[in-house]
Design a protein around this motif. Structure first.
Motif, mmCIF file in Angstrom:
data_model
loop_
_atom_site.group_PDB
_atom_site.id
_atom_site.type_symbol
_atom_site.label_atom_id
_atom_site.label_comp_id
_atom_site.label_asym_id
_atom_site.label_seq_id
_atom_site.Cartn_x
_atom_site.Cartn_y
_atom_site.Cartn_z
ATOM 1 N N MET A 49 -10.935 -1.799 -2.106
ATOM 2 C CA MET A 49 -10.324 -1.753 -3.481
ATOM 3 C C MET A 49 -9.409 -0.318 -3.520
ATOM 4 O O MET A 49 -8.268 -0.266 -4.212
ATOM 5 N N VAL A 50 -10.026 0.763 -3.059
ATOM 6 C CA VAL A 50 -9.484 2.052 -3.190
ATOM 7 C C VAL A 50 -8.138 1.911 -2.078
ATOM 8 O O VAL A 50 -7.087 2.480 -2.547
ATOM 9 N N ARG A 51 -8.150 1.460 -0.942
ATOM 10 C CA ARG A 51 -7.099 1.236 -0.035
ATOM 11 C C ARG A 51 -5.866 0.494 -0.780
ATOM 12 O O ARG A 51 -4.842 0.946 -0.486
ATOM 13 N N SER A 52 -6.256 -0.662 -1.231
ATOM 14 C CA SER A 52 -5.161 -1.361 -2.049
ATOM 15 C C SER A 52 -4.588 -0.702 -3.298
ATOM 16 O O SER A 52 -3.576 -0.591 -3.327
ATOM 17 N N PHE A 53 -5.389 0.234 -4.040
ATOM 18 C CA PHE A 53 -4.978 1.243 -4.928
ATOM 19 C C PHE A 53 -4.039 2.024 -4.321
ATOM 20 O O PHE A 53 -2.826 2.248 -4.926
ATOM 21 N N ALA A 54 -4.193 2.718 -3.179
ATOM 22 C CA ALA A 54 -3.422 3.691 -2.696
ATOM 23 C C ALA A 54 -2.029 2.899 -2.187
ATOM 24 O O ALA A 54 -0.915 3.711 -2.220
ATOM 25 N N ARG A 56 -0.552 0.435 -3.446
ATOM 26 C CA ARG A 56 0.262 0.333 -4.589
ATOM 27 C C ARG A 56 0.856 1.527 -5.129
ATOM 28 O O ARG A 56 2.135 1.263 -5.624
ATOM 29 N N LYS A 57 0.246 2.369 -5.180
ATOM 30 C CA LYS A 57 0.640 3.773 -5.484
ATOM 31 C C LYS A 57 1.850 4.296 -4.806
ATOM 32 O O LYS A 57 3.027 4.777 -5.033
ATOM 33 N N MET A 58 1.762 3.952 -3.258
ATOM 34 C CA MET A 58 2.787 4.291 -2.554
ATOM 35 C C MET A 58 4.068 3.594 -2.706
ATOM 36 O O MET A 58 5.085 4.106 -2.662
#
Length: 62
Positions: A49-54, A56-58
């Motif tokens: 979940m955190v990797r997916s968030f990161a 998207r932010k990139m």
């Protein structure tokens, strides 16, 4: 008489699993305890979940 104090840190999260590659979306390394698979699987879910968030932010950044 000399007194000696020894401090030892015992890490319960000694096991790890690495999933993915840096060039294909990023590698994720998760630490946990293989003797507690339910907690380890929860940690893996959270890491993704955190990797997916990161990711998207990139994509959002200019």
């Amino acid at each position: 008489m000399t007194e000696e104090i020894i401090h030892r840190h015992i890490d319960a999260q000694k096991d790890s699993v690495e999933i993915g590659t840096p060039g294909k979306g990023g590698a994720v390394k998760v630490y946990g305890d293989f003797a507690n698979p339910e907690d380890f699987m929860r940690r893996i879910d959270n890491a993704f979940m955190v990797r997916s968030f990161a990711q998207r932010k990139m994509e959002e950044s200019p």
